[in-house]
Design a protein around this motif. Structure first.
Motif, mmCIF file in Angstrom:
data_model
loop_
_atom_site.group_PDB
_atom_site.id
_atom_site.type_symbol
_atom_site.label_atom_id
_atom_site.label_comp_id
_atom_site.label_asym_id
_atom_site.label_seq_id
_atom_site.Cartn_x
_atom_site.Cartn_y
_atom_site.Cartn_z
ATOM 1 N N VAL A 95 40.467 -19.890 43.635
ATOM 2 C CA VAL A 95 41.542 -20.294 44.562
ATOM 3 C C VAL A 95 41.235 -19.802 45.877
ATOM 4 C CG1 VAL A 95 43.182 -19.558 42.661
ATOM 5 C CG2 VAL A 95 42.654 -17.878 44.123
ATOM 6 N N SER A 96 41.868 -20.722 46.867
ATOM 7 C CA SER A 96 41.595 -20.544 48.215
ATOM 8 C C SER A 96 42.733 -19.861 49.050
ATOM 9 C CB SER A 96 41.549 -22.018 48.908
ATOM 10 O OG SER A 96 42.682 -22.675 48.909
ATOM 11 N N PHE A 97 43.842 -19.534 48.404
ATOM 12 C CA PHE A 97 44.937 -18.883 49.220
ATOM 13 C C PHE A 97 45.782 -18.115 48.436
ATOM 14 C CE2 PHE A 97 47.427 -19.192 53.564
ATOM 15 C CZ PHE A 97 47.878 -17.887 53.519
ATOM 16 N N MET A 98 45.794 -16.856 48.257
ATOM 17 C CA MET A 98 46.616 -15.757 47.718
ATOM 18 C C MET A 98 47.118 -14.907 48.564
ATOM 19 S SD MET A 98 45.339 -13.489 44.361
ATOM 20 C CE MET A 98 46.329 -12.109 44.059
ATOM 21 N N ILE A 135 50.019 -17.556 44.518
ATOM 22 C CA ILE A 135 48.918 -18.261 44.551
ATOM 23 C C ILE A 135 49.159 -19.797 45.100
ATOM 24 C CG2 ILE A 135 46.690 -19.299 43.820
ATOM 25 C CD1 ILE A 135 46.440 -17.136 41.790
ATOM 26 N N ARG A 136 48.952 -20.117 46.588
ATOM 27 C CA ARG A 136 49.412 -21.250 46.823
ATOM 28 C C ARG A 136 48.863 -22.643 46.307
ATOM 29 N NH1 ARG A 136 51.066 -21.114 53.331
ATOM 30 N NH2 ARG A 136 52.295 -19.124 53.228
ATOM 31 N N LEU A 147 54.788 -21.560 36.523
ATOM 32 C CA LEU A 147 54.279 -20.422 35.904
ATOM 33 C C LEU A 147 52.943 -19.713 36.381
ATOM 34 C CD1 LEU A 147 54.919 -21.183 32.100
ATOM 35 C CD2 LEU A 147 56.127 -19.642 33.591
ATOM 36 N N ARG A 148 52.076 -20.609 36.801
ATOM 37 C CA ARG A 148 50.737 -19.916 37.248
ATOM 38 C C ARG A 148 50.995 -19.203 38.626
ATOM 39 N NH1 ARG A 148 45.696 -23.528 37.187
ATOM 40 N NH2 ARG A 148 47.028 -24.952 38.112
ATOM 41 N N VAL A 149 51.885 -19.416 39.355
ATOM 42 C CA VAL A 149 52.064 -19.228 40.696
ATOM 43 C C VAL A 149 52.830 -17.759 40.637
ATOM 44 C CG1 VAL A 149 53.418 -19.199 42.904
ATOM 45 C CG2 VAL A 149 52.337 -21.406 41.818
ATOM 46 N N CYS A 227 44.505 -12.946 50.768
ATOM 47 C CA CYS A 227 43.802 -11.736 50.257
ATOM 48 C C CYS A 227 42.589 -11.883 49.716
ATOM 49 C CB CYS A 227 44.971 -10.805 49.585
ATOM 50 S SG CYS A 227 46.291 -10.279 50.257
ATOM 51 N N ARG A 228 41.656 -11.091 49.739
ATOM 52 C CA ARG A 228 40.409 -11.272 49.124
ATOM 53 C C ARG A 228 40.116 -10.231 48.172
ATOM 54 N NH1 ARG A 228 38.463 -16.729 49.431
ATOM 55 N NH2 ARG A 228 39.405 -17.470 51.388
#
Length: 250
Positions: A95-98, A135-136, A147-149, A227-228
């Motif tokens: 993923v790229s943006f959480m 998670i965008r 659901l995964r978001v 966030c990483r």
């Protein structure tokens, strides 16, 4: 009073805050660094229903290029999403943006059905803090998060304290802030909610029964950031507590 649930020396038990330490159910005291923190909810009743608001702060809706909603945008969460203070949340490798979401949580204190907003506070047992990660990359539509978001294991740290409702004189005047690795990244105030606490109690109980222990996550202000793995995220609400969480690779 501030209540917690912890594991100390292998035993799960209730605790309360006293002079910066934990007063355990068996009468002993423990330091906050000596315990495993769990979500601050009694073993029974566990929340039967967990409701979460989307876009409940106008500045956050604007941040996401959405018009402020005219009625609550709500989704339901599972109990498996909840973890405690100082626990770890997994970030998928692809993923790229959480991002975090600092949220005031209403904990229902008694069975609520067709409650008028003027009586809403009588049905609230207490408040806690949630960090409702999203998670965008997985997002299909902000109005209907899939659901995964919002329903992934470990995605919703909650705690560290459950604060009795009578110890929060005005839940609609609380500062919220988030830091990532000690840097302030988000700030707001609950007064800026589009739909306030009494409105939400009235709204939900028009068509459903809320039970003791049920949770309502009330949304987040603007200022979300990616966030990483390795990041330490602290979501804090005035008078309620500071909830710490670490991102790990998942």
């Amino acid at each position: 009073m501030k209540h917690a649930r912890i594991v100390f020396e292998g035993v799960e038990q209730a605790a309360t805050e006293r002079d910066g330490c934990l007063l355990l159910a068996d009468g002993r005291t423990a330091g906050c660094d000596e315990v495993l923190w769990l979500p601050p909810l009694a073993p029974t009743p566990r929340p039967r229903t967990i409701l979460a608001l989307g876009l409940n702060y106008a500045d956050h809706a604007k941040e996401l290029a959405f018009k402020a909603p005219e009625e609550p945008l709500v989704f339901v969460k599972g109990q498996g999403t909840l973890i405690g203070h100082r626990q770890r949340t997994r970030r998928p490798a692809d993923v790229s943006f959480m991002h975090y979401e600092c949220e005031l949580v209403i904990v229902v204190g008694k069975t609520a059905r067709r409650v008028h907003r003027d009586d809403a506070y009588d049905f609230i047992g207490g408040y806690t803090v949630a960090n409702d990660y999203a998670i965008r990359d997985y997002l299909e539509n902000w109005y209907r998060p899939n659901l995964r978001v919002k329903n992934r294991d470990t995605c919703t740290p909650i705690g560290p304290w459950l604060v009795d409702a009578q110890d929060v004189p005005d839940p609609m005047a609380l500062d919220l802030r988030t830091t990532v690795n000690g840097k302030l990244t988000q700030s707001g105030n609950t007064r800026d909610m589009i739909f306030d606490v009494p409105f939400l109690i009235e709204y939900f109980t028009r068509f459903m029964t809320l039970s003791p222990g049920d949770l309502i996550l009330t949304g987040t202000p603007d200022g979300v950031a990616d966030c990483r793995p390795g990041d330490v995220v602290v979501t804090e609400i005035e008078g309620i507590g500071a909830l710490s969480n670490t991102i790990v690779a998942g």
